[in-house]
Design an enzyme around this catalytic site. Structure first.
Site, PDB file in Angstrom:
ATOM      1  N   ARG A   1     -19.193  10.043   8.143  1.00 27.96           N
ATOM      2  CA  ARG A   1     -18.937   9.880   6.706  1.00 27.96           C
ATOM      3  C   ARG A   1     -20.317   9.665   6.087  1.00 27.96           C
ATOM      4  NH1 ARG A   1     -14.871   5.114   4.874  1.00 27.96           N
ATOM      5  NH2 ARG A   1     -16.820   3.957   4.830  1.00 27.96           N
TER       6      ARG A   1
ATOM      7  N   ARG B   1     -19.626  -7.553   7.903  1.00 23.79           N
ATOM      8  CA  ARG B   1     -19.119  -7.138   6.580  1.00 23.79           C
ATOM      9  C   ARG B   1     -17.602  -7.177   6.587  1.00 23.79           C
ATOM     10  NH1 ARG B   1     -22.125  -2.734   8.082  1.00 23.79           N
ATOM     11  NH2 ARG B   1     -20.205  -1.576   8.259  1.00 23.79           N
TER      12      ARG B   1
ATOM     13  N   TYR C   1      17.940   7.410  -8.788  1.00 21.70           N
ATOM     14  CA  TYR C   1      17.719   8.854  -8.903  1.00 21.70           C
ATOM     15  C   TYR C   1      18.053   9.602  -7.617  1.00 21.70           C
ATOM     16  CZ  TYR C   1      14.975   7.821 -13.126  1.00 21.70           C
ATOM     17  OH  TYR C   1      14.566   7.405 -14.356  1.00 21.70           O
TER      18      TYR C   1
ATOM     19  N   CYS D   1      11.914   3.689  -8.505  1.00 19.68           N
ATOM     20  CA  CYS D   1      11.636   4.317  -9.798  1.00 19.68           C
ATOM     21  C   CYS D   1      10.238   3.939 -10.278  1.00 19.68           C
ATOM     22  CB  CYS D   1      12.672   3.876 -10.821  1.00 19.68           C
ATOM     23  SG  CYS D   1      14.379   4.125 -10.287  1.00 19.68           S
ATOM     24  N   MET D   2       9.840   4.485 -11.401  1.00 22.66           N
ATOM     25  CA  MET D   2       8.523   4.164 -11.940  1.00 22.66           C
ATOM     26  C   MET D   2       8.414   2.680 -12.311  1.00 22.66           C
ATOM     27  SD  MET D   2       6.581   5.684 -15.305  1.00 22.66           S
ATOM     28  CE  MET D   2       6.564   7.383 -14.760  1.00 22.66           C
ATOM     29  N   ASP D   3       9.504   2.134 -12.844  1.00 25.65           N
ATOM     30  CA  ASP D   3       9.450   0.804 -13.453  1.00 25.65           C
ATOM     31  C   ASP D   3      10.291  -0.240 -12.747  1.00 25.65           C
ATOM     32  OD1 ASP D   3       8.203   2.288 -15.571  1.00 25.65           O
ATOM     33  OD2 ASP D   3      10.233   2.836 -16.212  1.00 25.65           O
TER      34      ASP D   3
ATOM     35  N   HIS E   1     -21.308   1.898  10.326  1.00 25.50           N
ATOM     36  CA  HIS E   1     -19.897   1.534  10.127  1.00 25.50           C
ATOM     37  C   HIS E   1     -19.039   2.175  11.224  1.00 25.50           C
ATOM     38  CE1 HIS E   1     -16.523   0.086   7.841  1.00 25.50           C
ATOM     39  NE2 HIS E   1     -16.164   1.234   7.325  1.00 25.50           N
TER      40      HIS E   1
ATOM     41  N   LYS F   1     -15.303  -4.821  -2.916  1.00 29.11           N
ATOM     42  CA  LYS F   1     -15.120  -3.513  -3.561  1.00 29.11           C
ATOM     43  C   LYS F   1     -13.674  -3.328  -4.016  1.00 29.11           C
ATOM     44  CE  LYS F   1     -14.190  -1.385   0.942  1.00 29.11           C
ATOM     45  NZ  LYS F   1     -14.698  -0.486   1.987  1.00 29.11           N
TER      46      LYS F   1
HETATM   47  C1  PLP Z   1     -14.659  -1.370   3.147  1.00 28.00           C
HETATM   48  C2  PLP Z   1     -15.809  -1.500   4.054  1.00 28.00           C
HETATM   49  C3  PLP Z   1     -15.993  -2.649   4.845  1.00 28.00           C
HETATM   50  C4  PLP Z   1     -14.946  -3.719   4.960  1.00 28.00           C
HETATM   51  O1  PLP Z   1     -13.992  -3.294   5.905  1.00 28.00           O
HETATM   52  P1  PLP Z   1     -12.767  -4.233   6.323  1.00 28.00           P
HETATM   53  O2  PLP Z   1     -12.093  -3.469   7.386  1.00 28.00           O
HETATM   54  O3  PLP Z   1     -11.937  -4.381   5.097  1.00 28.00           O
HETATM   55  O4  PLP Z   1     -13.341  -5.509   6.779  1.00 28.00           O
HETATM   56  C5  PLP Z   1     -17.152  -2.766   5.571  1.00 28.00           C
HETATM   57  N1  PLP Z   1     -18.093  -1.801   5.542  1.00 28.00           N
HETATM   58  C6  PLP Z   1     -17.933  -0.663   4.821  1.00 28.00           C
HETATM   59  C7  PLP Z   1     -18.978   0.369   4.850  1.00 28.00           C
HETATM   60  C8  PLP Z   1     -16.788  -0.468   4.070  1.00 28.00           C
HETATM   61  O5  PLP Z   1     -16.638   0.666   3.370  1.00 28.00           O
END
Ligand code: PLP
Length: 389
Positions: A140, A228, A272, A325-327, A172, A41
């Site tokens: 969540r 995951r 700045y 700075c920005m750049d 999760h 992702k």
């Molecule tokens: C981003 C995410 C992961 C991966 O988590 P890591 O800590 O980067 O391994 C796994 N499951 C869900 C639901 C996530 O949003």
């Protein structure tokens, strides 16, 4: 490692070593002992979604995952097919039919969502692949415990009607980076309750999964049928301070050319707001990356010069002076005069001769995830495969 012999003439860039991603994926799968779901992702946490996915598959990942349904569809459109692909964020306007046509596992959190999916996809020869997410304590996404039974019952009806197959059931963690946190035990126990309840409703998912990177490494009991992993696959420590070192190597290096070197006299103030003033004569260098590239502005805070982020130049760590700075940023060269074009390692693996993304995270009061995911802006990405940067 001296890098002065390799003057850099191009603009600032992100170099991603796909060999590191491949090796990290292999290490994670071996450590967990179950199939790896490689999380790509957010453009592969800033490393490039498609390139990361390919490297992870070469390293033995069995599944891919994105957050949004749009990311998953884009991954398929880029030619990443013939591998199961999971996503978990949809919006009311998401194109479920496109996802199902692309053989993507979409996650549903509620009965309403299952109803929407059923309406969107209509009758098909091949059942859609749907996973269910239960909330076990993160509060969540996912179904709250009170809603599990209704979700499972509706899911089973859809299976019986041939609308979908429930391919996965998952949750999760909230505190996996803190293995002694009591929430981990509670969440795992809740997940087991959900699995039992789902089985009681006749659901037989292919994969049941709970662990992210930290739990995949630190919590064997949470590995279930797959893990995951995102951050660890990019070679960053998912749980700093928790002895998670399994030999992961950071895949991303951010490098820039030194574009100017100048002398400062005592009393000269920099950038700045004039928040840093040279106490003695020194030299400073100009590095063309700023907050537009994702360099956190709080990498250098007024009144805390000793806490400023550093960059690697010719093997030495050089602190940022004055406001980001920005750049661009100004770094203290302490009287040295490396040639213009010298490589500046903003961050990378320890072997790159600069700080790590983890060092930046600690300096900026954030986590390594945010450092690599935000980096970019005007920088281009270049891929290498094990060869030197
Ligand atoms: C981003 C995410 C992961 C991966 O988590 P890591 O800590 O980067 O391994 C796994 N499951 C869900 C639901 C996530 O949003």
């Amino acid at each position: 490692m001296s890098t002065m012999s390799r003057p850099l003439l191009g603009p600032a860039e992100i170099v991603v070593d796909v060999a590191a991603i491949r090796d990290n994926a292999r290490l994670l799968a071996a450590t967990a002992g179950v199939p790896l779901i490689a999380v790509v992702k957010a453009d592969g946490y800033g490393h490039g979604m498609v390139e990361t996915a390919r490297a992870a598959l070469e390293g033995g990942a069995a599944w891919l995952a994105t957050a949004t349904i749009e990311e998953a569809v884009a991954l398929r459109a880029a030619g990443v097919v013939d591998v199961p692909l999971l996503c978990w964020i949809t919006s009311p306007t998401s194109d479920h039919a496109a996802a199902v046509d692309a053989d993507i596992d979409v996650t549903a959190y509620s009965v309403e969502e299952l109803d929407e999916i059923a309406a969107a996809i209509g009758e098909r020869a091949v059942p859609a692949r749907i996973q269910l997410k239960v909330d076990t304590g993160l509060s969540r996404g996912g179904a709250s415990r009170a809603d599990w039974a209704a979700l499972f019952a509706r899911a089973r009806v859809g299976e019986e009607q041939g609308t979908w197959r429930i391919t996965g059931l998952w949750s999760h963690f909230a505190c996996a980076d803190d293995p002694s946190h009591p929430a981990n035990d509670r969440q795992e126990a809740a997940f087991r309750d959900a699995l039992d309840l789902a089985a009681g409703h006749g659901l037989r998912p292919e994969i049941r999964h709970l662990a992210n990177s930290a739990a995949a490494i630190l919590r064997p009991s949470a590995r279930f049928d797959a893990v995951r992993c995102g951050i660890a696959m990019y070679g960053l420590d998912p749980a700093p301070g928790q002895a998670t070192d399994i030999g992961l190597v950071p895949a991303m290096t951010v490098r820039a050319p030194l574009v100017m070197v100048k002398d400062l006299a005592p009393g000269d103030a920099v950038s700045y707001g004039h928040h840093w003033t040279a106490q003695q004569a020194t030299t400073v260098g100009l590095v063309p990356v700023g907050y537009a590239e994702g360099i956190p502005r709080n990498a250098s805070r007024p009144g805390a010069p000793e806490a400023a982020a550093r960059v690697g130049i010719a093997g030495a760590l050089r602190p940022i002076r004055g406001t980001v700075c920005m750049d661009q940023v100004v770094v203290d060269l302490g009287g040295d005069r490396p040639p213009v074009g010298t490589e500046v390692v903003v961050f990378g693996p320890p072997s790159a001769g600069g700080p790590t993304a983890q060092d930046w995270a600690e300096t900026c009061g954030t986590i390594n995830y945010e450092i690599v995911t935000r980096i970019g802006g005007r920088m281009s990405r270049r891929y290498v495969d094990g060869e030197p940067r």
